[in-house]
Design a protein around this motif. Structure first.
Motif, mmCIF file in Angstrom:
data_model
loop_
_atom_site.group_PDB
_atom_site.id
_atom_site.type_symbol
_atom_site.label_atom_id
_atom_site.label_comp_id
_atom_site.label_asym_id
_atom_site.label_seq_id
_atom_site.Cartn_x
_atom_site.Cartn_y
_atom_site.Cartn_z
ATOM 1 N N TYR A 253 0.812 -1.229 0.000
ATOM 2 C CA TYR A 253 0.000 0.000 0.000
ATOM 3 C C TYR A 253 0.844 1.277 0.000
ATOM 4 N N SER A 254 2.113 1.162 -0.293
ATOM 5 C CA SER A 254 2.922 2.374 -0.448
ATOM 6 C C SER A 254 2.390 3.165 -1.632
ATOM 7 N N THR A 255 2.611 4.456 -1.627
ATOM 8 C CA THR A 255 2.082 5.311 -2.693
ATOM 9 C C THR A 255 2.499 4.831 -4.074
ATOM 10 N N LYS A 256 3.772 4.510 -4.239
ATOM 11 C CA LYS A 256 4.268 4.082 -5.549
ATOM 12 C C LYS A 256 3.592 2.809 -6.022
ATOM 13 N N ASN A 257 3.461 1.840 -5.130
ATOM 14 C CA ASN A 257 2.881 0.575 -5.548
ATOM 15 C C ASN A 257 1.394 0.702 -5.866
ATOM 16 N N VAL A 258 0.688 1.510 -5.106
ATOM 17 C CA VAL A 258 -0.730 1.745 -5.397
ATOM 18 C C VAL A 258 -0.886 2.420 -6.754
ATOM 19 N N LEU A 259 -0.050 3.405 -7.033
ATOM 20 C CA LEU A 259 -0.114 4.099 -8.315
ATOM 21 C C LEU A 259 0.250 3.179 -9.476
ATOM 22 N N ASP A 260 1.264 2.358 -9.283
ATOM 23 C CA ASP A 260 1.671 1.434 -10.344
ATOM 24 C C ASP A 260 0.517 0.522 -10.740
ATOM 25 N N PHE A 261 -0.176 -0.012 -9.759
ATOM 26 C CA PHE A 261 -1.300 -0.909 -10.040
ATOM 27 C C PHE A 261 -2.442 -0.157 -10.708
ATOM 28 N N SER A 262 -2.776 1.010 -10.181
ATOM 29 C CA SER A 262 -3.888 1.795 -10.722
ATOM 30 C C SER A 262 -3.646 2.172 -12.176
ATOM 31 N N ARG A 263 -2.437 2.609 -12.472
ATOM 32 C CA ARG A 263 -2.122 3.026 -13.842
ATOM 33 C C ARG A 263 -2.062 1.847 -14.805
ATOM 34 N N GLU A 264 -1.607 0.722 -14.328
ATOM 35 C CA GLU A 264 -1.495 -0.455 -15.188
ATOM 36 C C GLU A 264 -2.870 -0.935 -15.657
ATOM 37 N N TYR A 265 -3.870 -0.839 -14.755
ATOM 38 C CA TYR A 265 -5.172 -1.428 -15.067
ATOM 39 C C TYR A 265 -6.307 -0.405 -15.155
ATOM 40 N N ASP A 266 -5.966 0.878 -15.298
ATOM 41 C CA ASP A 266 -6.984 1.930 -15.419
ATOM 42 C C ASP A 266 -7.993 1.865 -14.277
ATOM 43 N N LEU A 267 -7.469 1.803 -13.068
ATOM 44 C CA LEU A 267 -8.302 1.780 -11.874
ATOM 45 C C LEU A 267 -7.946 2.972 -10.989
ATOM 46 N N LEU A 268 -8.809 3.275 -10.044
ATOM 47 C CA LEU A 268 -8.564 4.413 -9.171
ATOM 48 C C LEU A 268 -7.767 3.984 -7.953
ATOM 49 N N PRO A 269 -6.863 4.823 -7.483
ATOM 50 C CA PRO A 269 -6.114 4.498 -6.267
ATOM 51 C C PRO A 269 -7.033 4.519 -5.057
ATOM 52 N N VAL A 270 -6.682 3.737 -4.064
ATOM 53 C CA VAL A 270 -7.536 3.614 -2.872
ATOM 54 C C VAL A 270 -6.977 4.372 -1.679
ATOM 55 N N THR A 271 -5.832 5.036 -1.861
ATOM 56 C CA THR A 271 -5.233 5.792 -0.761
ATOM 57 C C THR A 271 -5.205 7.281 -1.094
ATOM 58 N N ASN A 272 -5.265 8.100 -0.059
ATOM 59 C CA ASN A 272 -5.251 9.557 -0.242
ATOM 60 C C ASN A 272 -3.950 10.029 -0.868
ATOM 61 N N LYS B 47 -4.826 12.512 -16.353
ATOM 62 C CA LYS B 47 -6.002 13.373 -16.466
ATOM 63 C C LYS B 47 -7.296 12.583 -16.645
ATOM 64 N N ALA B 48 -7.273 11.559 -17.509
ATOM 65 C CA ALA B 48 -8.493 10.791 -17.776
ATOM 66 C C ALA B 48 -8.984 10.065 -16.533
ATOM 67 N N LEU B 49 -8.063 9.410 -15.818
ATOM 68 C CA LEU B 49 -8.463 8.731 -14.581
ATOM 69 C C LEU B 49 -8.886 9.724 -13.515
ATOM 70 N N ALA B 50 -8.277 10.907 -13.520
ATOM 71 C CA ALA B 50 -8.603 11.921 -12.520
ATOM 72 C C ALA B 50 -10.057 12.345 -12.621
ATOM 73 N N GLU B 51 -10.649 12.284 -13.830
ATOM 74 C CA GLU B 51 -12.064 12.629 -13.972
ATOM 75 C C GLU B 51 -12.936 11.666 -13.170
ATOM 76 N N PHE B 52 -12.567 10.398 -13.166
ATOM 77 C CA PHE B 52 -13.294 9.422 -12.355
ATOM 78 C C PHE B 52 -13.004 9.649 -10.879
ATOM 79 N N LEU B 53 -11.761 10.002 -10.587
ATOM 80 C CA LEU B 53 -11.350 10.214 -9.203
ATOM 81 C C LEU B 53 -12.123 11.356 -8.562
ATOM 82 N N ASP B 54 -12.476 12.363 -9.347
ATOM 83 C CA ASP B 54 -13.241 13.490 -8.828
ATOM 84 C C ASP B 54 -14.583 13.054 -8.255
ATOM 85 N N GLU B 55 -15.116 11.951 -8.755
ATOM 86 C CA GLU B 55 -16.420 11.471 -8.313
ATOM 87 C C GLU B 55 -16.339 10.627 -7.037
#
Length: 421
Positions: free
Chosen positions: A328-347, A360-368
Motif C-alpha cells: 500500500y505504499s504510494t508508488k505501488n498503489v499508483l503502479d497498479f492503478s495506472r497499469e489497469y486503469d483503476l482508481l487508487p484507494v489511498t489519499n 487526467k483521464a483517470l482523474a475525472e473518475f477520481l473526482d467522483e
C-alpha cells in the motif's frame, strides 16, 4: 524467521538441544515464512496479467524482507472467489486474498482486523468512503485494493453530427436519446440490465434518482418511493419510447453494451475506466460527464471497490502486516492503478494522480469518488441480494413490467436475507 535465527541457534547448540531445533521446523527448513496470496486478474491478456504485477511486487518485497516469501496465485474473476471459498472450506485458507467480498468471512471470525495488521499511517491513508465500506459493525476487515466510479460516456462524433450537448438532467438525456434515434443511431442509450452486472446499472440509476439500495441507516430500502419513480421513468421515458435499442434491457449485458459502444452503435451509456482503453483501441472518440440526475447532475455516483483481506488461520499476522504496508505504499498503489486503469484507494496516491497531467483521464473518475456510494458490501446478505437484482430487475422495465411490484419483491427478498444474518 531466518534473520532472527543466528543467536537462537547458537544458544540451542550450546545446550546440546539439537532435537529441539529439528522439532521447530524439520530437516532442511530455513525458518522462512511463506505467505500465500490469492488474487484476481485485472489483465485482459497474458501480456498484462496481474500475475506479472504481483510477481514483480513480491520479488521487491522479498529483497527488502529476508525471511519472508510471498507465493501468489492469480485467477480470473470467474474463478477467484470460488477458489478462495473452496480453500477456506478445506481448512487451507490463504494468508491473503484479494477478491470481491469479505463480509461473510468477517462474520465467521476468519479475518484479522485491519488495525491489527497495518501501520497507523497505512490505515489512515485509505480513502474514507472505501475504508468505511470495508467495515462490519464498525470494525474494518476489508481493505480496499482497487476502486472505480462511473461516468456517462457519449460518442463525440455522433453528438457533434446531431448538434447535441452532453446531458445534465434526465430530461436532457431523454431529449438527446430521442434526437439520436431520429438520426438512425441503433442504441441511443444502452441500458444493460442483463445478468452480468445489472446491479451496477441499477445502483447508478437509483442514486441519480435520489435513492439507493439502502436508507440513511443502512437498512434495505429497495422499494422506496424514489426508487419506484426512477424505474417508472426508465420504463416509460426510455425503454417504452424505443430509446434503448432493439435488445430488451433484461437481455443486454454490460460487456455487449461496451462492445456496441466501441463499434459506434451506442450514443450514451454508463461506463467505468476500462471503457476508455477499449474505445481508444477501436478509434472511437468519446466524451465523459457526470451521471445526470432528475434535475441536474446526480448528487452522488456509484463507487466500486475490490478487497484485500487477511485470514487468521496460519497466524502470520506480523509478516502479513509488513507485506501490506509495502503493497500500500504510494508508488505501488499508483503502479497498479495506472497499469489497469483503476482508481487508487489511498489519499496519498490520489493526490499524486490528481496533480499529474498524464493521469487526467483517470482523474475525472477520481473526482467522483469522494461523494460516491458503494454497494452495501458490509452485509453478508448482499451477495444474495445482488444475485436477485441481476435476476429480476430487468423485468421492471419490460413492456408489461411493473416497477413497483418488482422492487417490492426484491425488497422482501433482501429483508429476509438481512434478517437471516
Amino acid at each position: 524467521m531466518q534473520r532472527r535465527a543466528t543467536g537462537l541457534t547458537a544458544a540451542i547448540a550450546a545446550l546440546g538441544m539439537a532435537a529441539v531445533l529439528a522439532g521447530c521446523g524439520g530437516p532442511g527448513d530455513s525458518g522462512d515464512v511463506t505467505l500465500k496470496l490469492v488474487a484476481a486478474d485485472y489483465g485482459d491478456s497474458k501480456a498484462n496479467s496481474s500475475q506479472k504485477y504481483w510477481d514483480k511486487l513480491a520479488k521487491k518485497f522479498e529483497a527488502e524482507n529476508p525471511g519472508i516469501k510471498v507465493d501468489v496465485s492469480v485467477y480470473s474473476w470467474t474463478d477467484v472467489d470460488r477458489k478462495v471459498k473452496e480453500m477456506v472450506k478445506a481448512g487451507d485458507a490463504p494468508d491473503l486474498a484479494q477478491i470481491g467480498a469479505y463480509a461473510d468471512y468477517a462474520a465467521r471470525d476468519k479475518l484479522y482486523r485491519t488495525e491489527d495488521l497495518v501501520s497507523i499511517s497505512t490505515q489512515a491513508d485509505f480513502m474514507a468512503p472505501l475504508a468505511e465500506a470495508g467495515e462490519v459493525k464498525r470494525v474494518q476487515y476489508g481493505m480496499p485494493f482497487a476502486s472505480s466510479t462511473r461516468l456517462l460516456f457519449y460518442n463525440e462524433k455522433i453528438f457533434k453530427d446531431a448538434g447535441l450537448t452532453p446531458p445534465q438532467s434526465w430530461t436532457d438525456l431523454a431529449a438527446d436519446a430521442k434526437a439520436l434515434k431520429a438520426r438512425g443511431v441503433k442504441i441511443p442509450y444502452a441500458l444493460p440490465l442483463g445478468k452480468e452486472e445489472a446491479q451496477a446499472e441499477t445502483m447508478q440509476w437509483l442514486l441519480s434518482g435520489g435513492g439507493g439500495y439502502t436508507d440513511n441507516v443502512g437498512t434495505y430500502d429497495i422499494d422506496s418511493t424514489q426508487n419506484v419513480k426512477t424505474f417508472t421513468w426508465l420504463k416509460d421515458e426510455l425503454v417504452g419510447k424505443g430509446l434503448t435499442g432493439a435488445t430488451p434491457p433484461a437481455k443486454l449485458d454490460r460487456a455487449e453494451a461496451f462492445a456496441a459502444f466501441t463499434r459506434g452503435d451506442v450514443g450514451m451509456l454508463n461506463g467505468h475506466p476500462t471503457l476508455m482503453q477499449m474505445a481508444a483501441k477501436k478509434g472511437v472518440k468519446y466524451g465523459m460527464v457526470p451521471m445526470p440526475g432528475v434535475n441536474g447532475h446526480a448528487q452522488s455516483t456509484m463507487g466500486v471497490a475490490d478487497w484485500m483481506m487477511a485470514f487468521k488461520q496460519k497466524g502470520h499476522r506480523e509478516e502479513i502486516g509488513k507485506f501490506l504496508d509495502f503493497a500500500y505504499s504510494t508508488k505501488n498503489v499508483l503502479d497498479f492503478s495506472r497499469e489497469y486503469d483503476l482508481l487508487p484507494v489511498t489519499n496519498s496516491a490520489a493526490e499524486e494522480m490528481t496533480g499529474n497531467k498524464n493521469d487526467k483521464a483517470l482523474a475525472e473518475f477520481l473526482d467522483e469518488l469522494p461523494t460516491s456510494q458503494l454497494y452495501p458490501v458490509g452485509k453478508t446478505s448482499w451477495a444474495q441480494v445482488s444475485v436477485d437484482v441481476k435476476k429480476y430487475i430487468g423485468k421492471a422495465v419490460d413492456t408489461n413490467g411493473n416497477p413497483a411490484s418488482i422492487l417490492s419483491q426484491l425488497q422482501t427478498k433482501a429483508a429476509t436475507e438481512e434478517n437471516a444474518e
